[in-house]
Design a protein around this motif. Structure first.
Motif, PDB file in Angstrom:
ATOM      1  N   GLY A  42      17.160  22.921  -5.982  1.00  0.00           N
ATOM      2  CA  GLY A  42      16.692  24.430  -6.445  1.00  0.00           C
ATOM      3  C   GLY A  42      17.575  25.410  -6.042  1.00  0.00           C
ATOM      4  N   ILE A  43      17.210  25.483  -4.468  1.00  0.00           N
ATOM      5  CA  ILE A  43      17.889  26.478  -3.826  1.00  0.00           C
ATOM      6  C   ILE A  43      19.436  26.650  -3.877  1.00  0.00           C
ATOM      7  CG2 ILE A  43      17.958  27.668  -1.380  1.00  0.00           C
ATOM      8  CD1 ILE A  43      15.187  26.177  -0.672  1.00  0.00           C
ATOM      9  N   LYS A  44      19.994  25.495  -3.886  1.00  0.00           N
ATOM     10  CA  LYS A  44      21.569  25.587  -4.028  1.00  0.00           C
ATOM     11  C   LYS A  44      21.962  26.194  -5.257  1.00  0.00           C
ATOM     12  CE  LYS A  44      25.458  22.940  -4.030  1.00  0.00           C
ATOM     13  NZ  LYS A  44      26.608  23.771  -3.874  1.00  0.00           N
ATOM     14  N   ALA A  45      21.281  25.912  -6.556  1.00  0.00           N
ATOM     15  CA  ALA A  45      21.502  26.396  -7.708  1.00  0.00           C
ATOM     16  C   ALA A  45      21.544  28.044  -7.526  1.00  0.00           C
ATOM     17  CB  ALA A  45      20.682  26.061  -8.775  1.00  0.00           C
ATOM     18  N   LYS A  46      20.241  28.546  -6.842  1.00  0.00           N
ATOM     19  CA  LYS A  46      20.395  29.965  -6.701  1.00  0.00           C
ATOM     20  C   LYS A  46      21.227  30.608  -5.762  1.00  0.00           C
ATOM     21  CE  LYS A  46      15.293  29.748  -7.121  1.00  0.00           C
ATOM     22  NZ  LYS A  46      14.031  29.986  -6.303  1.00  0.00           N
ATOM     23  N   VAL A  47      21.600  29.788  -4.590  1.00  0.00           N
ATOM     24  CA  VAL A  47      22.730  30.100  -3.931  1.00  0.00           C
ATOM     25  C   VAL A  47      24.178  30.502  -4.398  1.00  0.00           C
ATOM     26  CG1 VAL A  47      24.100  29.505  -1.748  1.00  0.00           C
ATOM     27  CG2 VAL A  47      21.508  29.664  -1.821  1.00  0.00           C
ATOM     28  N   ASP A  48      24.306  29.331  -5.550  1.00  0.00           N
ATOM     29  CA  ASP A  48      25.720  29.299  -5.915  1.00  0.00           C
ATOM     30  C   ASP A  48      25.564  30.483  -6.988  1.00  0.00           C
ATOM     31  OD1 ASP A  48      26.387  27.161  -4.607  1.00  0.00           O
ATOM     32  OD2 ASP A  48      26.301  25.797  -6.124  1.00  0.00           O
ATOM     33  N   GLU A  49      24.691  30.808  -7.752  1.00  0.00           N
ATOM     34  CA  GLU A  49      24.667  31.836  -8.678  1.00  0.00           C
ATOM     35  C   GLU A  49      24.960  33.311  -7.756  1.00  0.00           C
ATOM     36  OE1 GLU A  49      21.153  32.307 -11.215  1.00  0.00           O
ATOM     37  OE2 GLU A  49      21.734  34.209 -11.504  1.00  0.00           O
ATOM     38  N   LEU A  50      24.427  33.446  -6.753  1.00  0.00           N
ATOM     39  CA  LEU A  50      24.507  34.785  -6.004  1.00  0.00           C
ATOM     40  C   LEU A  50      25.766  34.835  -5.279  1.00  0.00           C
ATOM     41  CD1 LEU A  50      21.374  35.154  -3.840  1.00  0.00           C
ATOM     42  CD2 LEU A  50      22.031  36.530  -5.493  1.00  0.00           C
ATOM     43  N   ARG A  51      26.467  33.508  -5.065  1.00  0.00           N
ATOM     44  CA  ARG A  51      27.663  33.701  -4.642  1.00  0.00           C
ATOM     45  C   ARG A  51      28.935  34.094  -5.544  1.00  0.00           C
ATOM     46  NH1 ARG A  51      27.568  28.419  -0.661  1.00  0.00           N
ATOM     47  NH2 ARG A  51      27.373  29.419   1.327  1.00  0.00           N
ATOM     48  N   LEU A  83      21.707  36.926  -0.226  1.00  0.00           N
ATOM     49  CA  LEU A  83      22.337  35.628  -0.053  1.00  0.00           C
ATOM     50  C   LEU A  83      22.038  35.195   1.168  1.00  0.00           C
ATOM     51  CD1 LEU A  83      24.241  33.815  -1.394  1.00  0.00           C
ATOM     52  CD2 LEU A  83      26.163  34.962  -0.418  1.00  0.00           C
ATOM     53  N   ASP A  84      21.915  36.150   2.318  1.00  0.00           N
ATOM     54  CA  ASP A  84      21.727  35.735   3.570  1.00  0.00           C
ATOM     55  C   ASP A  84      20.515  34.839   3.990  1.00  0.00           C
ATOM     56  OD1 ASP A  84      24.141  36.254   5.364  1.00  0.00           O
ATOM     57  OD2 ASP A  84      23.174  37.910   6.135  1.00  0.00           O
ATOM     58  N   SER A  85      19.546  35.376   3.377  1.00  0.00           N
ATOM     59  CA  SER A  85      18.172  34.730   3.771  1.00  0.00           C
ATOM     60  C   SER A  85      17.975  33.387   2.985  1.00  0.00           C
ATOM     61  CB  SER A  85      16.931  35.833   3.584  1.00  0.00           C
ATOM     62  OG  SER A  85      17.051  36.002   1.946  1.00  0.00           O
ATOM     63  N   LEU A  86      18.579  33.483   1.775  1.00  0.00           N
ATOM     64  CA  LEU A  86      18.607  32.183   1.005  1.00  0.00           C
ATOM     65  C   LEU A  86      19.198  31.125   1.390  1.00  0.00           C
ATOM     66  CD1 LEU A  86      16.833  31.768  -1.468  1.00  0.00           C
ATOM     67  CD2 LEU A  86      18.637  32.334  -3.037  1.00  0.00           C
ATOM     68  N   ASN A  87      20.302  31.538   1.975  1.00  0.00           N
ATOM     69  CA  ASN A  87      21.443  30.710   2.743  1.00  0.00           C
ATOM     70  C   ASN A  87      20.924  30.106   3.924  1.00  0.00           C
ATOM     71  OD1 ASN A  87      23.818  29.510   2.378  1.00  0.00           O
ATOM     72  ND2 ASN A  87      25.001  31.687   2.450  1.00  0.00           N
ATOM     73  N   ALA A  88      20.168  30.826   4.598  1.00  0.00           N
ATOM     74  CA  ALA A  88      19.377  30.338   5.896  1.00  0.00           C
ATOM     75  C   ALA A  88      18.402  29.189   5.408  1.00  0.00           C
ATOM     76  CB  ALA A  88      18.845  31.442   6.669  1.00  0.00           C
ATOM     77  N   GLU A  89      17.850  29.461   4.522  1.00  0.00           N
ATOM     78  CA  GLU A  89      16.766  28.522   3.747  1.00  0.00           C
ATOM     79  C   GLU A  89      17.537  27.188   3.378  1.00  0.00           C
ATOM     80  OE1 GLU A  89      13.566  28.619   3.811  1.00  0.00           O
ATOM     81  OE2 GLU A  89      12.737  27.564   2.348  1.00  0.00           O
ATOM     82  N   LEU A  90      18.497  27.558   2.687  1.00  0.00           N
ATOM     83  CA  LEU A  90      19.401  26.325   2.145  1.00  0.00           C
ATOM     84  C   LEU A  90      19.881  25.384   3.301  1.00  0.00           C
ATOM     85  CD1 LEU A  90      20.547  24.823  -0.494  1.00  0.00           C
ATOM     86  CD2 LEU A  90      22.645  26.324   0.039  1.00  0.00           C
ATOM     87  N   SER A  91      20.249  25.911   4.367  1.00  0.00           N
ATOM     88  CA  SER A  91      20.947  25.116   5.258  1.00  0.00           C
ATOM     89  C   SER A  91      19.787  24.425   6.170  1.00  0.00           C
ATOM     90  CB  SER A  91      21.950  25.743   6.229  1.00  0.00           C
ATOM     91  OG  SER A  91      21.447  27.101   6.680  1.00  0.00           O
TER      92      SER A  91
END
Length: 467
Positions: A42-51, A83-91
């Motif tokens: 789920g988070i990956k999809a959001k991160v990819d969209e922001l990127r 993106l920054d905060s979402l990315n941290a969550e993803l990793s």
RNA sequence: GCCGGGGUGGCCGAGCUUGGUCUAAGGCGCGGGACUGGAGAUCCCGUCCCCGCAAGGGGGCCCGGGUUCAAAUCCCGGCCCCGGCGCCA
């Protein structure tokens, strides 16, 4: 490409639950993984969209006239912050998911479930080779020789540890204990020669059957050692050196598996058959007082190892072939043994199916583990990144298999017990002859006691009287 | 250990000075197709990973940080390889 465990987790989670239950693991690992995995997606999809938005803005900037850039850069900065905060969550989730995934043991082959019948069975004997020599005093407490009629003897065989130091006087564990610690040893003269002969025999046997002789590194870095074993579960068993930068190998299997780390092989390269020769270093933490005497369970021993990289569809055939080699080698040593199928609760966590070879030990009146033969399927190759390029340029993880050929010191204990005569003489297996005759000072057919063996009326040794 | 050079897709190899059409050129290898009686030669397509049924999107140039709207490209740290010096079984 796909790792069988990961695919099974996603497609048939109940199979993974059954595997965990039979191995005695916590089944809830599966649900933990499933929820982390779907959260990650789920988070990956959001991160990819922001990127995607960031990339789009970025390329607009490069084409925009200078006066329009300021606004776009400001916009890009806003996206960046999000993106920054979402990315941290993803990793964070990804790290949690992956470390959980790495704690899963290998899937288990169906045949193991059906042979073992239920979860409490430790192993099932499949095959007996040779005729065990049994001391009369053990006859009534004997269980399971697989229907083989034993050769009954009246004199009591001396245990391997007492043979080593008392009868033969060719080992010194006391001095080794003083200078290094318990479970270390000195071996001298004829037993040292025997060690070399056994090594050469196993090497000769395997290289004649297409195995490439390898002397591997004795130390590995953390990345590699944790790819070939479940490091978290095994760290107490592994020696670390150089301030934890390196780890001593517990078997040649580990550096051999790592030989093709990060490589893509062609179908025509497979199978790759390796004969590893190296010492094995084991802390034996948690072994307590088990086998404290002698050289049966020690911190360092030599071993000749069979290792194979195969196509996935060939690995089960190769598993039987490695077992065949093992049986052939041991039959030629003229030591009675049996092959057991190891059941899930006792299996190595890397193995999908594992056979053990257990030699008859006359002084103990039981079979003891001498060798182990496992199909690790894609468990190691996934972690090491070893793939084969198939037809249509599809990539698949290779399968790895390992099997002891001869674990030298332990095999010596079996020779000391099985091949001893009443007077303490030890007969050297005939197949070792050619590896000894090159050396004028090496023994040929027998290793002799250092004195006269005196027994009581029950056949028990009470003294070794030196000449 | 010191000085210098270098690590790019399965392999070779451009790009790095001057950050942005890098969608990482080109070659080899491999897979598929066309052609052929068959093979070779030739031509076309494909050939890292992740998410997604798909359309599509994201990541990736030894590893880890940093600068920037943007990094293979600039900066810092580490690992490894090659050459020279030193040391040495």
């Amino acid at each position: 490409m796909s790792w069988s465990l990961l695919a099974t987790l996603r497609e048939r989670p109940d199979d993974v639950r059954r595997m965990l239950r039979w191995r005695g693991y916590d089944e809830s690992m599966v649900d933990q993984f499933m929820s982390l995995d779907s959260e990650w997606r789920g988070i990956k999809a959001k991160v990819d969209e922001l990127r995607h938005r960031r990339n789009a803005l970025s390329s607009q900037i490069s084409k925009a006239p200078p006066e329009a850039r300021g606004a776009l850069i400001e916009e890009a900065n806003k996206v960046l912050k999000e993106l920054d905060s979402l990315n941290a969550e993803l990793s964070r989730i990804e790290g949690e998911r992956d470390s959980l995934l790495r704690r899963f043991p290998n899937l288990i082959h169906e045949s193991v479930y059906s042979i073992c019948q239920n979860e409490s069975v430790e192993s099932v004997a499949l095959k007996y080779v040779g005729r065990p020599r049994v001391w009369r005093g053990y006859l009534n407490q004997l269980s399971g020789l697989g229907g083989v009629e034993p050769e009954v003897i009246d004199w009591q065989p001396v245990g391997h540890a007492d043979m080593l130091e008392g009868v033969l006087g060719l080992g010194d564990t006391a001095k080794a204990g003083e200078v290094a610690g318990s479970r270390f040893f000195y071996l001298f003269d004829d037993l040292a020669w025997l060690n070399l002969a056994l090594s050469l025999y196993a090497i000769d046997f395997l290289t004649q059957r297409g195995f490439r002789l390898v002397m591997p590194p004795h130390m590995l870095n953390y990345d590699v050692i944790s790819s070939v074993i479940d490091f978290e579960a095994f760290k107490d068993a592994i020696y670390s050196v150089d301030n934890g930068q390196l780890y001593l190998i517990g078997t040649a299997e580990h550096p051999l598996a790592a030989l093709y780390r990060g490589s893509e092989l062609l179908e025509k390269d497979l199978p790759i058959l390796l004969a590893g020769f190296s010492p094995s270093y084991r802390r034996e933490a948690g072994a307590g007082n088990r086998d404290l005497k002698g050289i049966f369970r020690v911190h360092q021993f030599y071993k000749v190892e069979q290792f194979a990289f195969t196509l996935p569809e060939d690995s089960w055939n190769w598993h039987e072939k490695l077992l065949g080699n093992l049986v052939e080698i041991w039959s030629s040593l003229e030591i009675p043994f049996r092959i057991v199928l190891v059941c899930p609760r006792e299996m190595s966590r890397t193995a999908a199916k594992q056979y053990d070879l257990e030699a008859w030990m006359p002084a103990q009146g039981m079979f003891r583990e001498m060798a182990s033969c496992s199909n690790v399927t894609d468990w190691q190759s996934y972690r090491l990144g070893i793939r084969v390029i198939r037809k249509g340029m599809k990539r698949e993880y290779v399968h790895t298999l390992n099997s002891t050929a001869i674990a030298i010191e332990r095999t010596i204990t079996a020779i000391l017990e099985n091949n001893q005569e009443e007077d303490g003489t030890v007969k050297i297996p005939k197949v070792l002859n050619k590896y000894l005759e090159a050396f004028p000072k090496a023994p040929r057919d027998y290793i002799h006691p250092r004195g006269k063996v005196i027994r009581d009326s029950n056949g028990r040794v009470i003294e070794v009287r030196r000449a």
